[in-house]
Write an enzyme that holds these catalytic residues in place. Structure first.
Site, PDB file in Angstrom:
ATOM      1  CB  ALA A   1      87.801  30.585  29.734  1.00 25.99           C
TER       2      ALA A   1
ATOM      3  CB  SER B   1      86.627  27.350  32.399  1.00 22.13           C
ATOM      4  OG  SER B   1      86.539  28.006  33.658  1.00 22.13           O
ATOM      5  CG  ASP B   2      92.786  30.005  31.312  1.00 27.24           C
ATOM      6  OD1 ASP B   2      93.010  30.324  32.494  1.00 27.24           O
ATOM      7  OD2 ASP B   2      93.612  30.148  30.399  1.00 27.24           O
ATOM      8  CD1 TRP B   3      91.073  31.991  38.214  1.00 32.06           C
ATOM      9  CD2 TRP B   3      91.254  30.026  37.178  1.00 32.06           C
ATOM     10  NE1 TRP B   3      91.222  31.007  39.181  1.00 32.06           N
ATOM     11  CE2 TRP B   3      91.322  29.789  38.569  1.00 32.06           C
ATOM     12  CE3 TRP B   3      91.322  28.920  36.328  1.00 32.06           C
ATOM     13  CZ2 TRP B   3      91.471  28.524  39.125  1.00 32.06           C
ATOM     14  CZ3 TRP B   3      91.472  27.655  36.871  1.00 32.06           C
ATOM     15  CH2 TRP B   3      91.540  27.466  38.244  1.00 32.06           C
TER      16      TRP B   3
ATOM     17  CB  SER C   1      88.516  24.369  28.295  1.00 33.15           C
ATOM     18  OG  SER C   1      87.887  25.123  29.317  1.00 33.15           O
TER      19      SER C   1
END
Length: 312
Positions: free
Chosen positions: A240, A236-238, A203
């Site tokens: 995010a 999740s993107d890191w 995401s």
């Protein structure tokens, strides 16, 4: 896998869903909550009672990143260079090479391919993305995903979705019409799921039409899972999840795994508070988590002896 080999989820001879459901049923609530956020930057927490080791994720879309693996691997051409070939067979070979190198360093998921639309030359990730053309993106992402996953590594297709600009990339909400989503920004993701059977989706940092992607039920549940049939896990993107509204929103929105560790939303304490308050249920946790467990089975992570390839 010492101490866990008597469980059905460790038996490679059983069918996929039997193993997944056996693992889900074997986990305590505390263990489920512990798997919702990473341990450090590049792996999930272990489940010592069941002998389950940390599941490792590595960067990235143009080669296994040294920062995520500690190993020097091939730096392949960038996504935009690959797409300029218009060569599906080449993309399959690229995926196979990427997957084999990720597996060789102990990775179970590689964070790629990156398939956002190359909309602006000022976007800092445009070089990693495949193309400005939705159809070309759709045709090239499928063989990359298949090539990676044929090596027993989950492809994590990113960044879902509309992560196409650099200015305020982390916080911006992309205001996108339904027609633009359907015709421009989503076709390649849909192809990655329905034709490539991608085992993971990342995401994006940004929001879409006012809702951050990591809590966006319209994107992660209605479209991705219900309409497209996605059965993998959403990571999740890191960092995010820091920019989401609440733990409840992420759980209800369909986020499986918050990365990196020491999460902002998916700490065991915050998850337990939400459960105790009735904001969400254990069944909601199960629904999000089962895709991660499925990826563990598909990659051989739970097998007593995982066949690890060797870098040449």
């Amino acid at each position: 896998m010492s101490g866990a080999t008597d469980h059905p989820f460790c038996d490679p001879g059983l069918d996929l869903e039997t193993r997944v459901q056996s693992l889900l049923a074997s986990l305590t609530l505390d263990e489920k909550l512990s798997l919702c956020a990473g341990a450090g930057f590049w792996k999930t927490k272990p489940v010592a009672r069941l002998g389950i080791k940390p599941f490792r994720l590595t960067d990235g879309p143009r080669g296994v990143g040294f920062h995520s693996s500690g190993k020097r691997c091939t730096a392949f051409p960038t996504g935009i260079a690959h797409a300029a070939s218009w060569d599906e067979a080449l993309m399959q070979r690229f995926g196979e090479a990427l997957g084999s190198e990720c597996r060789a360093v102990g990775g179970g998921t590689i964070l790629g391919p990156a398939i956002n639309i190359a909309r602006s030359p000022l976007c800092g990730r445009t070089f990693e993305y495949l193309s400005e053309d939705p159809y070309l993106n759709s045709r090239l992402v499928v063989p990359v995903v298949r090539g990676i996953q044929e090596q027993g590594v989950a492809a994590c297709v990113k960044h879902f979705a509309a992560n196409n600009q650099e200015t305020d990339r982390i916080r911006v909400s992309a205001q996108v019409s339904e027609r633009a989503l359907q015709e421009i920004y989503l076709p390649a993701f849909k192809a990655a799921v329905q034709e490539g059977d991608a085992w993971s989706i990342m995401s994006a940092y940004n929001g879409i039409n006012g809702t951050p992607c990591s809590e966006n039920a319209d994107m992660l549940k209605r479209r991705l899972r219900d309409e497209w049939g996605f059965r993998g896990y959403v990571v999740s993107d890191w960092f995010a999840a820091r920019f989401t509204s609440s733990t409840e929103a992420c759980v209800k929105g369909g986020l499986s795994l918050e990365m990196p560790g020491k999460g902002a939303r998916y700490t065991p304490k915050k998850l337990q508070v939400g459960l105790d308050a009735g904001a969400f249920s254990e069944a909601d946790i199960d629904t999000n988590l089962v895709g991660l467990l499925r990826a563990m089975v598909l990659t051989g992570h739970l097998d007593p002896e995982r066949n690890v390839l060797t870098l040449i």
